[in-house]
Design a protein around this motif. Sequence first.
Motif, PDB file in Angstrom:
ATOM      1  N   ARG A   1       0.846  -1.198   0.000  1.00 59.86           N
ATOM      2  CA  ARG A   1       0.000   0.000   0.000  1.00 59.86           C
ATOM      3  C   ARG A   1       0.877   1.242   0.000  1.00 59.86           C
ATOM      4  O   ARG A   1       1.810   1.364   0.796  1.00 59.86           O
ATOM      5  CB  ARG A   1      -0.897  -0.017   1.224  1.00 59.86           C
ATOM      6  N   LEU A   2       0.562   2.172  -0.897  1.00 62.14           N
ATOM      7  CA  LEU A   2       1.349   3.384  -1.056  1.00 62.14           C
ATOM      8  C   LEU A   2       0.430   4.599  -0.990  1.00 62.14           C
ATOM      9  O   LEU A   2      -0.603   4.637  -1.651  1.00 62.14           O
ATOM     10  CB  LEU A   2       2.063   3.328  -2.421  1.00 62.14           C
ATOM     11  N   LEU A   3       0.819   5.562  -0.182  1.00 64.88           N
ATOM     12  CA  LEU A   3       0.086   6.825  -0.073  1.00 64.88           C
ATOM     13  C   LEU A   3       0.806   7.869  -0.916  1.00 64.88           C
ATOM     14  O   LEU A   3       2.005   8.088  -0.734  1.00 64.88           O
ATOM     15  CB  LEU A   3       0.028   7.281   1.393  1.00 64.88           C
ATOM     16  N   LEU A   4       0.082   8.481  -1.844  1.00 66.15           N
ATOM     17  CA  LEU A   4       0.624   9.527  -2.709  1.00 66.15           C
ATOM     18  C   LEU A   4      -0.072  10.838  -2.346  1.00 66.15           C
ATOM     19  O   LEU A   4      -1.305  10.921  -2.417  1.00 66.15           O
ATOM     20  CB  LEU A   4       0.366   9.164  -4.180  1.00 66.15           C
ATOM     21  N   VAL A   5       0.711  11.837  -1.932  1.00 61.23           N
ATOM     22  CA  VAL A   5       0.117  13.126  -1.554  1.00 61.23           C
ATOM     23  C   VAL A   5       0.794  14.244  -2.334  1.00 61.23           C
ATOM     24  O   VAL A   5       1.998  14.500  -2.178  1.00 61.23           O
ATOM     25  CB  VAL A   5       0.240  13.402  -0.036  1.00 61.23           C
ATOM     26  N   ASP A   6       0.025  14.871  -3.200  1.00 59.42           N
ATOM     27  CA  ASP A   6       0.519  15.960  -4.047  1.00 59.42           C
ATOM     28  C   ASP A   6      -0.685  16.788  -4.452  1.00 59.42           C
ATOM     29  O   ASP A   6      -1.759  16.231  -4.700  1.00 59.42           O
ATOM     30  CB  ASP A   6       1.211  15.374  -5.283  1.00 59.42           C
TER      31      ASP A   6
END
Length: 122
Positions: free
Chosen positions: A9-14
Amino acid sequence: MNQELDKPRLLLVDDDITFCSVLKLALEKRSYEVIVANDVETGIQLAEINEPEYAIIDLRIGYQSGLELVKKLISLDGNTQIVMLTGFASIATAVEAIKLGAIHYLTKPANADEIVNALKKN
């Protein structure tokens, strides 16, 4: 059998929505389960619920600092592998990101392969 269970699981915040959608697709093709947020508050909420193994955080998210999110993610789980992205590279922010717990620091534009390689460097 649920395939999502096998995917990290990967969280991408942009705050760049187009960048997020392109990178999300590229990472999903590389077998990551990707959760996207476009602001710090949503990123924190998603991290608390989903407990990501990996995170890709932009240094500047709107008017906020992604460094705050790095601190929060490490406080939730010190094993989260975080890569900091920025279009405004400086030695000071790179050092700060690493001190706070990021494992790597990349300057935009970074492609999915560069990001995945950075995630695996630790």
